[in-house]
Design a protein around this motif. Structure first.
Motif, short mmCIF file in Angstrom:
data_model
loop_
_atom_site.label_atom_id
_atom_site.label_comp_id
_atom_site.label_asym_id
_atom_site.label_seq_id
_atom_site.Cartn_x
_atom_site.Cartn_y
_atom_site.Cartn_z
N THR A 1 -34.06 -2.41 7.23
CA THR A 1 -34.80 -1.84 8.35
C THR A 1 -34.81 -2.82 9.52
O THR A 1 -34.94 -4.02 9.34
N PHE A 2 -34.66 -2.30 10.74
CA PHE A 2 -34.68 -3.13 11.93
C PHE A 2 -35.18 -2.28 13.09
O PHE A 2 -35.17 -1.05 13.05
N ASP A 3 -35.60 -2.96 14.10
CA ASP A 3 -36.08 -2.29 15.30
C ASP A 3 -34.88 -2.00 16.20
O ASP A 3 -34.22 -2.92 16.68
N PRO A 4 -34.55 -0.72 16.43
CA PRO A 4 -33.36 -0.42 17.24
C PRO A 4 -33.46 -0.94 18.67
O PRO A 4 -32.43 -1.10 19.34
N PHE A 5 -34.68 -1.23 19.13
CA PHE A 5 -34.84 -1.74 20.49
C PHE A 5 -34.44 -3.22 20.59
O PHE A 5 -34.39 -3.76 21.69
N GLU A 6 -34.16 -3.85 19.45
CA GLU A 6 -33.77 -5.25 19.45
C GLU A 6 -32.26 -5.46 19.39
O GLU A 6 -31.79 -6.59 19.41
N ILE A 7 -31.50 -4.36 19.30
CA ILE A 7 -30.05 -4.52 19.11
C ILE A 7 -29.31 -4.58 20.44
O ILE A 7 -28.11 -4.81 20.47
N GLY A 8 -29.99 -4.35 21.55
CA GLY A 8 -29.33 -4.40 22.84
C GLY A 8 -28.60 -3.11 23.16
O GLY A 8 -28.72 -2.11 22.47
N GLY A 9 -27.81 -3.14 24.22
CA GLY A 9 -27.10 -1.95 24.66
C GLY A 9 -25.79 -1.74 23.93
O GLY A 9 -25.33 -2.59 23.18
N GLU B 1 -25.42 2.89 26.85
CA GLU B 1 -26.76 3.23 26.36
C GLU B 1 -27.57 1.94 26.24
O GLU B 1 -27.13 0.98 25.60
N MET B 2 -28.75 1.93 26.85
CA MET B 2 -29.55 0.71 26.88
C MET B 2 -30.98 1.00 26.46
O MET B 2 -31.54 2.06 26.80
N PRO B 3 -31.61 0.08 25.73
CA PRO B 3 -33.00 0.27 25.32
C PRO B 3 -33.98 -0.07 26.44
O PRO B 3 -33.82 -1.08 27.13
N ASP B 4 -34.94 0.79 26.63
CA ASP B 4 -36.07 0.51 27.53
C ASP B 4 -37.23 0.10 26.63
O ASP B 4 -37.98 0.95 26.12
N ARG C 1 -40.26 2.30 25.14
CA ARG C 1 -39.82 2.73 23.81
C ARG C 1 -38.94 3.98 23.89
O ARG C 1 -39.17 5.00 23.26
N GLU C 2 -37.89 3.87 24.69
CA GLU C 2 -36.92 4.95 24.79
C GLU C 2 -35.56 4.36 25.13
O GLU C 2 -35.46 3.18 25.49
N PHE C 3 -34.53 5.17 24.99
CA PHE C 3 -33.17 4.72 25.29
C PHE C 3 -32.65 5.48 26.50
O PHE C 3 -32.87 6.69 26.64
N ILE C 4 -31.92 4.75 27.36
CA ILE C 4 -31.38 5.31 28.58
C ILE C 4 -29.86 5.37 28.46
O ILE C 4 -29.22 4.39 28.07
N GLN C 5 -29.29 6.55 28.80
CA GLN C 5 -27.84 6.73 28.75
C GLN C 5 -27.30 6.91 30.18
O GLN C 5 -27.73 7.81 30.90
N PHE C 6 -26.35 6.04 30.56
CA PHE C 6 -25.67 6.13 31.85
C PHE C 6 -24.27 6.69 31.59
O PHE C 6 -23.49 6.12 30.84
N TYR C 7 -23.94 7.80 32.25
CA TYR C 7 -22.66 8.49 32.04
C TYR C 7 -21.76 8.21 33.25
O TYR C 7 -22.06 8.65 34.36
N PHE C 8 -20.66 7.52 33.01
CA PHE C 8 -19.72 7.19 34.08
C PHE C 8 -18.41 7.94 33.89
O PHE C 8 -17.94 8.12 32.76
N THR C 9 -17.79 8.34 34.99
CA THR C 9 -16.37 8.72 35.01
C THR C 9 -15.74 7.87 36.10
O THR C 9 -16.14 7.94 37.26
N GLY C 10 -14.78 7.05 35.72
CA GLY C 10 -14.25 6.09 36.66
C GLY C 10 -15.36 5.15 37.11
O GLY C 10 -16.07 4.57 36.28
N GLU C 11 -15.54 5.02 38.40
CA GLU C 11 -16.58 4.16 38.95
C GLU C 11 -17.80 4.95 39.42
O GLU C 11 -18.66 4.41 40.12
N LYS C 12 -17.89 6.19 39.02
CA LYS C 12 -18.98 7.04 39.50
C LYS C 12 -19.99 7.32 38.40
O LYS C 12 -19.60 7.68 37.28
N VAL D 1 -34.55 8.06 20.65
CA VAL D 1 -33.74 7.35 19.65
C VAL D 1 -32.37 7.06 20.26
O VAL D 1 -31.94 7.72 21.20
N PRO D 2 -31.65 6.05 19.72
CA PRO D 2 -30.29 5.81 20.19
C PRO D 2 -29.38 6.97 19.81
O PRO D 2 -29.51 7.55 18.73
N LEU D 3 -28.43 7.28 20.68
CA LEU D 3 -27.57 8.45 20.48
C LEU D 3 -26.11 8.11 20.20
O LEU D 3 -25.30 8.99 19.97
#
Length: 257
Positions: free
Chosen positions: A144-152, A171-174, A178-189, A198-200
């Motif tokens: 068992t581990f805290d998923p917020f400690e594993i980094g992005g 995907e980065m932990p906030d 206590r939530e995870f943020i997902q940034f979706y890129f295509t190319g540089e956008k 939860v992490p996805l």
């Protein structure tokens, strides 16, 4: 479903003296065992194990066990074992396809369920493979581990079916919220931004229809428009956005579309 012709030929060529498959002499490779397992959201663990062997006629055989096959098109699982004898490695392919062999033609024999496996000529081999899956799942469960400690994490994802769009997702932990943020890129956008409790990463990598599953069944993501306000300087997600840009080698120039 009828087995492929090469399987029928394989079965016909075996010498059945009493109508039952003979117990073939199998020589197992001592160091050629592969075991894979993972837990998904909702405490759903899957596992696969495989061992290479050679029969008394010199044919290479691969014995594979798989646990907890996915119900097609749903986020549900069938908590049973399937066992296979194949003419090439299939463990990794079955694992990534959530219990479904992508190429049925390589399977020589199949045994659905533990009862069928125990009655097969390969009962001891299959029992060993099952025990390896059980042990690895138990080990993962105990770690068992805290998923917020594993980094992005950084991964690729192609959404939808047919005409689809490929994303690079960071995907980065906030930790504070206590939530995870997902940034979706295509190319540089930056195309999309979402958050989830939860992490996805694993769900999005293993489930090609994750978008549909999440929309209709899981409801894990909340999308955050407009992007300019969400990641602009001084915003709640600006610092994480800058880290996401650094992680994929882009500069800090914000680009929207």
């Amino acid at each position: 479903m009828n087995p492929p012709e090469d399987i029928n030929r394989f079965q016909r060529n075996r010498n059945f003296s009493d109508g039952r498959p003979p117990i073939r002499q199998i020589i197992l490779g001592e160091d050629e065992v592969k075991t894979l397992a993972i837990y998904f959201y909702g405490d759903n663990g899957i596992g696969a194990a495989e061992r290479k062997g050679t029969d008394d006629q010199g044919q290479k055989l691969y014995f594979c066990a798989y646990f907890n096959r996915r119900v097609p098109e749903k986020y549900e699982f069938i908590p049973e074992y399937q066992f296979y004898v194949a003419n090439q490695p299939i463990c990794r392919d079955i694992y990534w396809n959530l219990g479904y062999p992508p190429d049925e033609s390589v399977i020589l024999e199949r045994f659905d369920g533990e009862t069928a496996a125990e009655a097969s000529p390969y009962a001891e081999i299959f029992a060993d493979l099952k025990s390896r899956i059980v042990e690895l799942l138990r080990e993962l469960k105990g770690n068992t581990f805290d998923p917020f400690e594993i980094g992005g994490s950084l991964f690729s994802y192609t959404s939808g079916r047919g005409i689809s769009l490929a994303y690079t997702i960071c995907e980065m932990p906030d930790v504070d919220n206590r939530e995870f943020i997902q940034f979706y890129f295509t190319g540089e956008k930056l195309k999309l931004l979402s958050r989830s409790p939860v992490p996805l990463e694993d769900l999005m990598r293993f489930f090609p229809d994750f978008d549909t599953l999440d929309k209709n069944q899981l409801h894990l993501r909340t999308f955050l428009p407009p992007l300019e306000n969400a990641v602009g300087e001084g915003s709640r997600y600006h610092e994480m956005y800058c880290e996401a840009l650094d992680s994929i080698g882009f500069d800090r120039t914000v680009s929207f579309i």
